[in-house]
Structure formats: structure tokens, C-alpha cells
Design a protein around this motif. Sequence first.
Motif, mmCIF file in Angstrom:
data_model
loop_
_atom_site.group_PDB
_atom_site.id
_atom_site.type_symbol
_atom_site.label_atom_id
_atom_site.label_comp_id
_atom_site.label_asym_id
_atom_site.label_seq_id
_atom_site.Cartn_x
_atom_site.Cartn_y
_atom_site.Cartn_z
ATOM 1 N N VAL A 194 0.861 -1.184 0.000
ATOM 2 C CA VAL A 194 0.000 0.000 0.000
ATOM 3 C C VAL A 194 0.899 1.236 0.000
ATOM 4 N N PHE A 195 0.995 1.869 -1.163
ATOM 5 C CA PHE A 195 1.830 3.062 -1.306
ATOM 6 C C PHE A 195 1.049 4.287 -0.826
ATOM 7 N N ILE A 196 1.708 5.144 -0.071
ATOM 8 C CA ILE A 196 1.093 6.383 0.400
ATOM 9 C C ILE A 196 1.693 7.532 -0.401
ATOM 10 N N ASP A 197 0.863 8.130 -1.264
ATOM 11 C CA ASP A 197 1.302 9.314 -1.999
ATOM 12 C C ASP A 197 1.128 10.513 -1.085
ATOM 13 N N THR A 198 2.204 11.241 -0.860
ATOM 14 C CA THR A 198 2.175 12.343 0.095
ATOM 15 C C THR A 198 2.403 13.675 -0.609
ATOM 16 N N PRO A 199 1.858 14.764 -0.059
ATOM 17 C CA PRO A 199 2.214 16.091 -0.562
ATOM 18 C C PRO A 199 3.714 16.327 -0.400
ATOM 19 N N GLY A 200 4.288 17.126 -1.300
ATOM 20 C CA GLY A 200 5.703 17.464 -1.164
ATOM 21 C C GLY A 200 5.952 18.239 0.117
ATOM 22 N N LEU A 201 7.064 17.957 0.780
ATOM 23 C CA LEU A 201 7.412 18.651 2.021
ATOM 24 C C LEU A 201 7.900 20.062 1.695
ATOM 25 N N HIS A 202 7.245 21.058 2.294
ATOM 26 C CA HIS A 202 7.508 22.462 1.980
ATOM 27 C C HIS A 202 8.418 23.095 3.023
ATOM 28 N N THR A 203 9.379 23.883 2.568
ATOM 29 C CA THR A 203 10.188 24.679 3.493
ATOM 30 C C THR A 203 9.423 25.934 3.901
ATOM 31 N N PHE A 221 -4.879 -5.836 3.553
ATOM 32 C CA PHE A 221 -5.678 -4.825 4.237
ATOM 33 C C PHE A 221 -6.879 -4.395 3.397
ATOM 34 N N PHE A 222 -6.766 -4.538 2.074
ATOM 35 C CA PHE A 222 -7.803 -4.091 1.150
ATOM 36 C C PHE A 222 -8.176 -5.233 0.208
ATOM 37 N N PRO A 223 -9.373 -5.205 -0.376
ATOM 38 C CA PRO A 223 -9.740 -6.227 -1.358
ATOM 39 C C PRO A 223 -8.740 -6.261 -2.512
ATOM 40 N N GLU A 224 -8.565 -7.429 -3.098
ATOM 41 C CA GLU A 224 -7.574 -7.591 -4.169
ATOM 42 C C GLU A 224 -7.909 -6.764 -5.403
ATOM 43 N N THR A 225 -9.167 -6.344 -5.560
ATOM 44 C CA THR A 225 -9.555 -5.544 -6.717
ATOM 45 C C THR A 225 -9.314 -4.043 -6.508
ATOM 46 N N ALA A 226 -9.038 -3.634 -5.265
ATOM 47 C CA ALA A 226 -8.885 -2.211 -4.956
ATOM 48 C C ALA A 226 -7.544 -1.690 -5.467
ATOM 49 N N VAL A 227 -7.549 -0.469 -6.022
ATOM 50 C CA VAL A 227 -6.308 0.184 -6.419
ATOM 51 C C VAL A 227 -6.068 1.466 -5.613
ATOM 52 N N SER A 228 -7.108 1.947 -4.903
ATOM 53 C CA SER A 228 -6.970 3.158 -4.096
ATOM 54 C C SER A 228 -8.004 3.148 -2.979
ATOM 55 N N ASP A 229 -7.775 3.988 -1.975
ATOM 56 C CA ASP A 229 -8.732 4.137 -0.883
ATOM 57 C C ASP A 229 -9.728 5.256 -1.156
ATOM 58 N N ARG A 230 -9.559 5.997 -2.261
ATOM 59 C CA ARG A 230 -10.391 7.165 -2.542
ATOM 60 C C ARG A 230 -11.571 6.792 -3.427
ATOM 61 N N ASN A 231 -12.719 7.463 -3.192
ATOM 62 C CA ASN A 231 -13.928 7.129 -3.937
ATOM 63 C C ASN A 231 -13.999 7.891 -5.262
ATOM 64 N N GLU A 232 -15.062 7.631 -6.023
ATOM 65 C CA GLU A 232 -15.184 8.201 -7.366
ATOM 66 C C GLU A 232 -15.335 9.714 -7.334
ATOM 67 N N ARG A 233 -16.055 10.242 -6.345
ATOM 68 C CA ARG A 233 -16.227 11.693 -6.252
ATOM 69 C C ARG A 233 -14.882 12.395 -6.044
ATOM 70 N N PHE A 234 -14.079 11.849 -5.147
ATOM 71 C CA PHE A 234 -12.773 12.442 -4.894
ATOM 72 C C PHE A 234 -11.925 12.407 -6.157
ATOM 73 N N ARG A 235 -11.906 11.272 -6.851
ATOM 74 C CA ARG A 235 -11.066 11.144 -8.048
ATOM 75 C C ARG A 235 -11.555 12.082 -9.153
ATOM 76 N N ALA A 236 -12.882 12.280 -9.255
ATOM 77 C CA ALA A 236 -13.418 13.209 -10.252
ATOM 78 C C ALA A 236 -13.015 14.642 -9.918
ATOM 79 N N ALA A 237 -13.076 15.019 -8.628
ATOM 80 C CA ALA A 237 -12.671 16.360 -8.208
ATOM 81 C C ALA A 237 -11.202 16.606 -8.520
ATOM 82 N N GLU A 238 -10.362 15.614 -8.247
ATOM 83 C CA GLU A 238 -8.940 15.740 -8.540
ATOM 84 C C GLU A 238 -8.684 15.840 -10.045
ATOM 85 N N LEU A 239 -9.448 15.084 -10.835
ATOM 86 C CA LEU A 239 -9.293 15.145 -12.290
ATOM 87 C C LEU A 239 -9.620 16.542 -12.819
#
Length: 301
Positions: free
Chosen positions: A60-69, A181-199
Amino acid sequence: MEEERPHRSGFVAVVGRPNVGKSTLINSLVGSKVSIVTPKPQTTRHRILGIRNEARSQIVFIDTPGLHTDARKAMNRLMNRAADSAIRDADVVLFLVEANRWTTEDTHALKRIAAAGASPVIAVINKIDKVHPKEELLRVIEEMAARFTFAEVVPVSALRKENLDRLVSLLPDYLQESPPFFPETAVSDRNERFRAAELIREKLTLALRQEVPYGLTVQVERFETEAQGLAVAALILVERESQKGIVVGKGGALLKKAGRAVRLELKEQYGMPVHLDLWVKVRDNWADSEEQLLRLGYDQG
């Protein structure tokens, strides 16, 4: 008969300075677009999980915001806290850097990792396809290894998917014996609404000039499948009235351009026609109000 190896699962935080390629790396490792990507810093604002399933492991990879100075705004402080939290929670940290480019922000990010007591830490040197001649790569690896006590130093090209198999093969040894920890079909913990907003935010960021994308965020208020196809309605929030005109564009041209790109990608993803409604609204100083940010779904770490 050879004894079957136990199943291993765990969390791998991908950490580094802004715009070093963390989201591109995770998308390539997962084999699916779980995080948006643009050439502009601060594109990733949320802690997003990307899930890779192997025969005897779930990584499970955690994509994080870049660390800001420079964290003057509440949004930047929340992003730093989300990254720090991921470092503390992870079983292993991937510290991502760019080959032949070391900056003060890289130094800052490595100090944050060290201060958190993260262990083990694997250095991942990205964009090795830009190292010429290839013999130079050995020097780059040696310089990186001297900066910290890394468990491994792995050179890769996230964009071209070079040497990613080697990186993936190393990770299960650092994870705990555990069922997935997650179903084998899952690729992310985020739902469709979140992914659409990010797109939508991705397409606007690509279309807009340098300073405006940092003053906008997107809320998807409707995401439904109907007989005619997929219906999506979203609100684009900006901080100032002057930004609203820029986002809409002359005669609505910029908003239409971004909306068209969103519809095409959603149509390809879901295999159906897409009806998209976008509105732009001014909400003063939203990016510097922690209360508003939390209400908008930003992670407080």
C-alpha cells in the motif's frame, strides 16, 4: 515440497520535495492513475493510497504532498502534517530524489525523515533516463548513499517504468506477515467523487497560468449514473474575484477547454457518455483557513 511463503502486507510512504515525481512513481507502480500529475509543484495536496497486489504480498503506497520549506498558508501546513504522519505510519519510507539534481528542499525533506526516526528508508533516484553518459549513474548512486544510512539505493525512471520491478521485489521483505488490508480488486482508498474532483483540478491546473492553480480547489456535488450516462456536477472554489475571471476565461473558453478534457477522460474510464456541469465561486481565503480546509476534506495528519 517447498514451504509456502507467508503473505505480507504493509504501508510504503513515498516522500520527497514538491514536484519530484512521487505521483508518477505511484501510478506506475500501481498500474492505474490514482494520483493526478502536472508539471507544477503542490499538485498533490492529499494523502492518497495506491494499492499493488502481488501473489504473496499487498503493498500500500502512500502518496504524500511534497514537504515544503515555506508553509505560510494553512493548506501548506496541513500538507506538511499529512506527509509527516505518513512517514510515522509507514513500514518503510521511499525517499524520492531526482538524478543529478539536489536542492535545499531535498535536504529539508531528508531532515524531516531523519527527525521522524523513520526506518528503514530506501533512496529512490528518479529520472535516470536523463543521466548521460550511463556511467555517470554509479557516481550519482554513490553520492546518494553518502547522504544518509539508507537500507537500499535504487535508481529508476518512473515515467518510463525502468527498474520498477527491482524496487517492488525488495519491498515485501520490509513488511509484516499479514493478510491483505484491502480487497484484491482495490487500487486506491479514494472514492469516485474524490477522483473526479482531482481530475477537474488537474485539467484546470494544466490550462491555467502559474499562480492561479494554488488558489483553487474542487468539490464534486453530484456523481451519478443515469440512463443517458454519467452525470457530474462540481463547484470550483477560488480565493479572489480576479481569479474567477481567469478560471472561466474569455467567453468561458478556458473552463470549456478544461471541461472537455475532463469529459473525455471520464468517458474513456467509465465507457459511457458524460454530462459535466462546472461552476466557479469565490470563497475568500479558503486556503488559509484550517476550519474550511478540513470541511473541504483536507487531511489534518
